[in-house]
Design an enzyme around this catalytic site. Structure first.
Site, short mmCIF file in Angstrom:
data_model
loop_
_atom_site.label_atom_id
_atom_site.label_comp_id
_atom_site.label_asym_id
_atom_site.label_seq_id
_atom_site.Cartn_x
_atom_site.Cartn_y
_atom_site.Cartn_z
N ILE A 19 -12.21 4.22 9.52
CA ILE A 19 -11.54 3.59 8.92
C ILE A 19 -11.67 4.60 7.01
CG2 ILE A 19 -12.12 1.65 7.45
CD1 ILE A 19 -13.27 0.50 9.72
N ARG A 71 -6.55 -5.07 13.94
CA ARG A 71 -6.12 -4.33 14.88
C ARG A 71 -6.94 -3.92 16.91
NH1 ARG A 71 -3.99 1.12 12.33
NH2 ARG A 71 -2.55 -0.13 11.50
N PHE A 116 -20.37 3.89 15.77
CA PHE A 116 -19.70 3.49 13.87
C PHE A 116 -18.86 2.71 14.26
CE2 PHE A 116 -18.52 5.42 10.39
CZ PHE A 116 -19.59 5.84 9.83
N HIS A 153 -13.19 11.97 5.27
CA HIS A 153 -12.68 13.10 6.73
C HIS A 153 -12.32 12.12 7.43
CE1 HIS A 153 -16.88 12.74 7.41
NE2 HIS A 153 -17.08 13.24 8.85
N GLU A 190 -17.72 12.63 18.01
CA GLU A 190 -18.42 12.84 19.03
C GLU A 190 -17.74 12.30 21.21
OE1 GLU A 190 -20.70 11.42 16.54
OE2 GLU A 190 -20.88 13.17 16.24
N ALA A 227 -14.00 4.46 4.16
CA ALA A 227 -15.39 5.01 4.43
C ALA A 227 -15.60 6.10 4.70
CB ALA A 227 -15.75 3.84 5.34
N THR A 228 -14.61 6.34 4.41
CA THR A 228 -15.60 7.89 4.07
C THR A 228 -13.76 8.88 3.43
OG1 THR A 228 -15.82 9.87 6.31
CG2 THR A 228 -14.23 8.57 7.17
#
Ligand code: INI
Length: 155
Positions: free
Chosen positions: A83, A128, A23, A89, A59, A86-87
């Site tokens: 990031i 980073r 991801f 959660h 995972e 992007a989400t």
């Protein structure tokens, strides 16, 4: 006259496992590149390094646990990029993964280094992963070398 211990930055003969998430692989690929560069520059050998890909940061812990249980490595490194934006959660993933990595490390006695980039946005992630704030994968690998060396001395 105290006896003091600290790990050396020498990876010769040490075995490493790197678990990396696909991801955001634009970023995690750079983390992996940095980690490999660090291990090889410190005397590590490609034949002593195993790389495992997982779908996402969530995972990482299970694959790391499997590697830790196998007991073949002197240290393990987790690489991922979470990031925000992007989400929804992202914060949850970060907290869960960080806690799981600590648990795996303490239960197995093998250093598990947290090389996840947790960024508020793409710009921060770029910084980073091999630009103005360095490469967090490189730093994680350096910590893995030092801890692997230290644990050899302590055992
Ligand atoms: N996984 C990441 O590694 N980084 C992210 O930023 C991310 N976002 O944004 O959702 C992400 N999600 C996937 C997650 O890690 C799991 O793969 C998925 O939830 C299936 O368990």
């Amino acid at each position: 006259n105290c006896k003091e211990y600290s790990g050396q930055l020498q990876a010769k003969g040490l075995k490493f496992g790197i678990v990396v998430s696909r991801f955001n692989d634009l970023f995690t690929g750079q983390l992996l590149k940095g980690a490999m560069d660090c291990l090889l520059r410190h005397g590590g050998d490609e034949k002593n390094i195993e790389i495992v890909w997982v779908p996402g940061a969530y995972e990482l812990p299970l694959a790391l646990k499997k590697l830790a249980q196998a007991g073949k490595h002197n240290a393990l490194v987790a690489l991922g990029a979470v990031i925000q934006g992007a989400t929804s959660h992202a914060g949850l993933i970060n907290a869960q993964v960080a806690r799981a990595l600590t648990q795996i490390s303490l239960e197995s006695g093998i250093p598990v280094v947290d090389g996840l980039v947790s960024a508020e946005n793409i710009d921060q992630a770029i910084e980073r992963c091999g630009s103005k704030a360095g490469n967090r994968g490189w730093n994680a690998a350096q910590t893995a070398i030092e801890m692997a060396s230290l644990l050899q001395q302590l055992s």
